[in-house]
Design a protein around this motif. Structure first.
Motif, PDB file in Angstrom:
ATOM      1  N   LYS A 290       0.850  -1.182   0.000  1.00 30.22           N
ATOM      2  CA  LYS A 290       0.000   0.000   0.000  1.00 30.22           C
ATOM      3  C   LYS A 290       0.890   1.236   0.000  1.00 30.22           C
ATOM      4  CE  LYS A 290      -3.748  -2.369   2.416  1.00 30.22           C
ATOM      5  NZ  LYS A 290      -4.627  -2.406   3.616  1.00 30.22           N
ATOM      6  N   PRO A 291       1.105   1.843  -1.177  1.00 30.79           N
ATOM      7  CA  PRO A 291       2.092   2.924  -1.282  1.00 30.79           C
ATOM      8  C   PRO A 291       1.781   4.144  -0.437  1.00 30.79           C
ATOM      9  CG  PRO A 291       0.799   2.722  -3.299  1.00 30.79           C
ATOM     10  CD  PRO A 291       0.483   1.523  -2.472  1.00 30.79           C
ATOM     11  N   ASN A 292       0.532   4.375  -0.079  1.00 32.11           N
ATOM     12  CA  ASN A 292       0.228   5.514   0.793  1.00 32.11           C
ATOM     13  C   ASN A 292       0.726   5.287   2.220  1.00 32.11           C
ATOM     14  OD1 ASN A 292      -1.016   7.020  -1.218  1.00 32.11           O
ATOM     15  ND2 ASN A 292      -3.035   6.127  -0.813  1.00 32.11           N
ATOM     16  N   ARG A 293       0.745   4.021   2.635  1.00 26.57           N
ATOM     17  CA  ARG A 293       1.221   3.682   3.986  1.00 26.57           C
ATOM     18  C   ARG A 293       2.715   3.382   4.003  1.00 26.57           C
ATOM     19  NH1 ARG A 293      -2.087  -0.985   6.655  1.00 26.57           N
ATOM     20  NH2 ARG A 293      -0.515  -0.501   8.250  1.00 26.57           N
ATOM     21  N   THR A 294       3.189   2.698   2.987  1.00 28.92           N
ATOM     22  CA  THR A 294       4.603   2.330   2.910  1.00 28.92           C
ATOM     23  C   THR A 294       5.136   2.739   1.544  1.00 28.92           C
ATOM     24  OG1 THR A 294       4.041   0.093   2.144  1.00 28.92           O
ATOM     25  CG2 THR A 294       4.351   0.405   4.521  1.00 28.92           C
ATOM     26  N   PRO A 295       5.439   4.013   1.351  1.00 26.65           N
ATOM     27  CA  PRO A 295       5.895   4.497   0.045  1.00 26.65           C
ATOM     28  C   PRO A 295       7.330   4.074  -0.232  1.00 26.65           C
ATOM     29  CG  PRO A 295       6.007   6.266   1.648  1.00 26.65           C
ATOM     30  CD  PRO A 295       5.359   5.093   2.345  1.00 26.65           C
ATOM     31  N   CYS A 296       7.714   4.162  -1.485  1.00 32.20           N
ATOM     32  CA  CYS A 296       9.116   3.921  -1.823  1.00 32.20           C
ATOM     33  C   CYS A 296       9.981   4.952  -1.117  1.00 32.20           C
ATOM     34  CB  CYS A 296       9.318   3.963  -3.336  1.00 32.20           C
ATOM     35  SG  CYS A 296       9.406   5.612  -4.074  1.00 32.20           S
ATOM     36  N   SER A 297      11.265   4.655  -1.000  1.00 32.90           N
ATOM     37  CA  SER A 297      12.147   5.500  -0.188  1.00 32.90           C
ATOM     38  C   SER A 297      12.229   6.931  -0.706  1.00 32.90           C
ATOM     39  CB  SER A 297      13.543   4.880  -0.117  1.00 32.90           C
ATOM     40  OG  SER A 297      14.121   4.773  -1.415  1.00 32.90           O
ATOM     41  N   ALA A 298      12.231   7.104  -2.031  1.00 32.96           N
ATOM     42  CA  ALA A 298      12.314   8.460  -2.583  1.00 32.96           C
ATOM     43  C   ALA A 298      11.070   9.268  -2.248  1.00 32.96           C
ATOM     44  CB  ALA A 298      12.526   8.394  -4.097  1.00 32.96           C
ATOM     45  N   GLN A 299       9.905   8.636  -2.308  1.00 33.80           N
ATOM     46  CA  GLN A 299       8.658   9.315  -1.953  1.00 33.80           C
ATOM     47  C   GLN A 299       8.639   9.682  -0.471  1.00 33.80           C
ATOM     48  OE1 GLN A 299       5.444   9.962  -4.041  1.00 33.80           O
ATOM     49  NE2 GLN A 299       5.811  11.413  -2.391  1.00 33.80           N
ATOM     50  N   ALA A 300       9.136   8.785   0.373  1.00 31.33           N
ATOM     51  CA  ALA A 300       9.160   9.056   1.810  1.00 31.33           C
ATOM     52  C   ALA A 300      10.038  10.260   2.136  1.00 31.33           C
ATOM     53  CB  ALA A 300       9.657   7.822   2.561  1.00 31.33           C
ATOM     54  N   LEU A 301      11.198  10.351   1.489  1.00 29.52           N
ATOM     55  CA  LEU A 301      12.078  11.499   1.713  1.00 29.52           C
ATOM     56  C   LEU A 301      11.417  12.790   1.247  1.00 29.52           C
ATOM     57  CD1 LEU A 301      15.570  10.092   0.633  1.00 29.52           C
ATOM     58  CD2 LEU A 301      14.802  10.565   2.960  1.00 29.52           C
ATOM     59  N   LYS A 302      10.796  12.746   0.073  1.00 29.08           N
ATOM     60  CA  LYS A 302      10.144  13.943  -0.452  1.00 29.08           C
ATOM     61  C   LYS A 302       9.023  14.414   0.476  1.00 29.08           C
ATOM     62  CE  LYS A 302       7.870  15.830  -4.566  1.00 29.08           C
ATOM     63  NZ  LYS A 302       6.723  16.400  -3.829  1.00 29.08           N
ATOM     64  N   LYS A 303       8.249  13.471   1.007  1.00 28.81           N
ATOM     65  CA  LYS A 303       7.165  13.840   1.921  1.00 28.81           C
ATOM     66  C   LYS A 303       7.713  14.575   3.143  1.00 28.81           C
ATOM     67  CE  LYS A 303       3.617  10.369   0.869  1.00 28.81           C
ATOM     68  NZ  LYS A 303       2.834   9.224   1.410  1.00 28.81           N
ATOM     69  N   ARG A 304       8.861  14.130   3.643  1.00 27.80           N
ATOM     70  CA  ARG A 304       9.441  14.792   4.813  1.00 27.80           C
ATOM     71  C   ARG A 304       9.894  16.207   4.479  1.00 27.80           C
ATOM     72  NH1 ARG A 304      13.861  10.877   7.287  1.00 27.80           N
ATOM     73  NH2 ARG A 304      14.018  12.624   8.767  1.00 27.80           N
ATOM     74  N   VAL A 305      10.462  16.389   3.303  1.00 29.11           N
ATOM     75  CA  VAL A 305      10.879  17.737   2.901  1.00 29.11           C
ATOM     76  C   VAL A 305       9.660  18.619   2.659  1.00 29.11           C
ATOM     77  CG1 VAL A 305      12.075  19.080   1.131  1.00 29.11           C
ATOM     78  CG2 VAL A 305      13.087  16.950   1.972  1.00 29.11           C
ATOM     79  N   ASP A 306       8.636  18.068   2.009  1.00 27.81           N
ATOM     80  CA  ASP A 306       7.412  18.850   1.775  1.00 27.81           C
ATOM     81  C   ASP A 306       6.789  19.307   3.098  1.00 27.81           C
ATOM     82  OD1 ASP A 306       7.642  18.548  -0.955  1.00 27.81           O
ATOM     83  OD2 ASP A 306       6.225  16.877  -1.084  1.00 27.81           O
ATOM     84  N   LYS A 307       6.894  18.469   4.123  1.00 24.66           N
ATOM     85  CA  LYS A 307       6.291  18.789   5.417  1.00 24.66           C
ATOM     86  C   LYS A 307       7.158  19.723   6.243  1.00 24.66           C
ATOM     87  CE  LYS A 307       4.733  16.665   9.742  1.00 24.66           C
ATOM     88  NZ  LYS A 307       4.583  15.389  10.500  1.00 24.66           N
ATOM     89  N   ASP A 308       8.463  19.419   6.325  1.00 22.19           N
ATOM     90  CA  ASP A 308       9.343  20.135   7.258  1.00 22.19           C
ATOM     91  C   ASP A 308      10.307  21.109   6.586  1.00 22.19           C
ATOM     92  OD1 ASP A 308       8.200  18.603   9.302  1.00 22.19           O
ATOM     93  OD2 ASP A 308       9.664  16.992   9.030  1.00 22.19           O
ATOM     94  N   GLY A 309      10.415  21.047   5.267  1.00 25.18           N
ATOM     95  CA  GLY A 309      11.312  21.958   4.563  1.00 25.18           C
ATOM     96  C   GLY A 309      12.734  21.453   4.443  1.00 25.18           C
ATOM     97  N   ARG A 310      13.181  20.647   5.388  1.00 22.41           N
ATOM     98  CA  ARG A 310      14.563  20.142   5.395  1.00 22.41           C
ATOM     99  C   ARG A 310      14.571  18.721   5.943  1.00 22.41           C
ATOM    100  NH1 ARG A 310      18.252  23.810   3.128  1.00 22.41           N
ATOM    101  NH2 ARG A 310      19.907  23.200   4.570  1.00 22.41           N
ATOM    102  N   LEU A 311      15.693  18.051   5.740  1.00 24.27           N
ATOM    103  CA  LEU A 311      15.956  16.784   6.407  1.00 24.27           C
ATOM    104  C   LEU A 311      17.090  16.991   7.399  1.00 24.27           C
ATOM    105  CD1 LEU A 311      15.995  14.028   3.615  1.00 24.27           C
ATOM    106  CD2 LEU A 311      14.188  14.519   5.248  1.00 24.27           C
TER     107      LEU A 311
END
Length: 252
Positions: free
Chosen positions: A72-93
């Protein structure tokens, strides 16, 4: 040294356009360097301004592939999507360390899953395969080491001992985790047909160039593999690199 990954035949049914670059690095000489730029910060800024033009299509392709093997990609996305979501939310890693920051930066800048593994911890060759559900996966839950098992039919990276990464490139295991420069290190950049071939090459060049800064004098073995390179095929494509690529400019 040339124990390159193999791909099981069933993978082509799930992702016939799968294409990856495998990079094996020998940094056993002990020489260590430093990064000349804040590549992670620059990559986060690039994502915030829109990222590469193929990013949305490529990440959507990975979500479709995940669905094909029951994830289920919304719950367990690929690693690139997961990183992008964190940047979209917090601005930085947050910075983890020069090595992890480097391959996270490559993943963000090129919207491509990038894995980094301690190759010295592998038993046998890395293999992309379909799980039967009995394989062992070393991980941590609530601060304690545990053994999990993948779902039957799940795409996994594994070696002769067990799973090294679940759901293709979603979560790496602890046994082969790589967090610092040294020894033999293996990296895999994984793309689908919606990512331009030249962009995958550029991503690999960025990673190799950064590795040469962090481990001057390291030996780098790089090769291309596709979903059609099942079992014994890919070894003929090996190339030994004598110099790396260059980072994309800040204007890219």
């Amino acid at each position: 040294m040339l124990d390159f990954p193999v791909i099981d035949t069933d993978i082509v049914k799930i992702a016939p356009d799968f294409r990856a670059i495998s990079i094996l690095v020998d940094a056993n000489d002990g020489v260590r360097g430093t990064m000349s730029r804040d590549v992670l910060g620059e990559a986060c800024d690039f994502v915030r301004t829109g990222g590469p033009q193929w990013a949305d299509a490529h990440l959507a392709s990975w979500a479709e592939v995940y669905s094909r093997f029951g994830a289920k990609p919304n719950r367990t996305p690929c690693s690139a999507q997961a990183l992008k979501k964190r940047v979209d939310k917090d601005g930085r890693l947050p910075s983890i360390g020069p090595l992890v920051d480097l391959y996270n930066a490559v993943s963000l800048r090129f919207a491509v899953p990038v894995g980094g593994e301690n190759f010295d911890a592998y038993v046998g060759q890395p293999r992309l395969s379909i799980a039967d559900g009995t394989e062992a996966f070393d991980t941590v839950a609530n601060g304690e080491a545990i053994i999990e098992h993948p779902s039957k039919g799940e795409v996994i990276w594994r070696d002769d001992v067990g799973v090294t990464c679940r759901r293709w490139n979603w979560r790496q295991g602890t046994r082969t985790r790589l967090d610092s420069v040294g020894g033999r290190m293996w990296f895999i950049l994984e793309s689908l047909g919606t990512m331009p071939e030249e962009a995958l090459e550029e991503a690999a060049n960025m990673l190799v160039n950064g590795l040469r800064q962090l481990a001057p004098g390291c030996e780098v073995y790089r090769h291309l593999l596709t979903a059609q390179d099942t079992q014994a095929g890919p070894a003929a494509k090996v190339s030994i690199l004598t110099d790396g690529g260059v980072f994309p400019s800040k204007a890219d």
